[in-house]
Design an enzyme around this catalytic site. Structure first.
Site: not given
Ligand code: A3P
Length: 299
Positions: A48-50, A110, A112, A142, A232, A259
């Protein structure tokens, strides 16, 4: 109903004290023996870090801004998820290992995994690694919502209960604290670009430029703007190749929580009570006392 839910949720085991799904545990020997190639790029994160965001940025760079090429497959299939596999009658099967082995170079992979569990061949081959970290509170929120919407995760319990599990590291892929600290230490010894979700939100152009430099790639302004636009949150939320709506039907329920949920810094403020925040901060101070790593929880 609760019985049905329990049956459908994944089972948990452990590798070296870190909680993983039973399926990951049963394939661990092969994961550990994975043969990295020198031109592999590893994108490593705590969940969930992006991750998905970074994967899309990297693919856009590698495809020189060609949106159609980036839509050749879902994120999940473009970049093998190293340790992940599913053998469930209800979903299409997946093996990150098999996908990676069949993929021509250069590959982007990828993971984790906490740093100590990264297969040794990645270090032996001196592979480039991009690590992305996100502040604990937003990661927790998240991850909580992700557990609610995905049956690939164990039942989170209540918000309060999940917070406790997160703080004690009793969640899949283990302790957030150990994960971010472990990788932070490793970055001085290996080819690791350590990025922050908060920086990416604040100044995506600058962070994309860091990635470009790390990958030794150059793009013109027009392509850079195209990458910015297409990675974005708003565009990725609507893109079926990045928003996880075309895979995991029956596993992920986007009506519970999508998601692509909010994509902001500071959403934790909507979940932490004052008392929870105090407890969390006190515990955080102790767990993070032995690192120079600093996070921002708001912009
Ligand atoms: P939130 O649940 O806070 O919205 P991962 O891909 O590591 O599983 O992380 C998912 C998190 O990244 C989610 O956070 C998701 O909404 C956010 N995310 C995905 N794409 C993004 C983007 N383009 N810009 C900002 N946040 C993004």
């Amino acid at each position: 109903l609760s019985l049905k839910q329990t049956v459908l949720r994944v089972e948990i085991g452990e590798v070296e004290g870190i909680p993983f799904t039973k399926t990951i545990c049963s394939t661990w020997d092969q994961v550990w023996k994975f043969k990295a190639r020198p031109d592999d790029l590893l994108i490593a994160t705590y969940a969930k870090a992006g991750t998905t965001w970074t994967q899309e940025i990297v693919d856009m760079i590698q495809q020189n801004g060609d949106v159609e090429k980036c839509r050749r497959a879902t994120t999940y299939r473009r970049h093998p998820f190293l340790e992940w596999s599913i053998q469930e009658p209800s979903v299409e099967s997946y093996s990150g290992l098999e996908l990676a082995e069949a993929m021509p170079s250069p590959r982007t992979i990828k993971t984790h995994l906490p740093v100590q569990l990264v297969p040794p061949s990645f270090w032996e081959q001196n592979c480039k690694i991009i690590y992305v970290a996100r502040n604990a509170k937003d990661s927790l929120v998240s991850y909580y919502h992700f557990h609610r919407m995905s049956k690939g995760m164990p039942d989170p319990g209540t918000w309060e209960e999940f917070m406790e599990k997160f703080m004690t590291g009793k969640v899949l892929w283990g302790s957030w604290y150990d994960h971010v600290k472990g990788w932070w230490k490793a970055k001085d010894k290996h080819r690791i670009l350590y990025l922050f979700y908060e920086d990416m939100k604040e100044n995506p152009k600058q962070e994309i430029q860091k990635i470009l430099k790390f990958l030794e790639k150059e793009v013109n302004q027009e392509v850079l703007n195209k990458i910015l636009h297409n990675t974005s949150f708003e565009v990725m939320k609507e893109n079926p190749m990045t928003n996880y709506t075309t895979e995991f039907q029956g596993i992920m329920d986007h009506s519970i929580s999508p998601f692509m949920r909010k994509g902001v810094v500071g959403d934790w403020k909507n979940y932490f009570t004052v008392a929870q925040n105090k407890k969390f901060d006190e515990d955080y101070k102790k767990k993070m006392a032995d690192t120079s790593l600093v996070f921002r929880t708001e912009l």
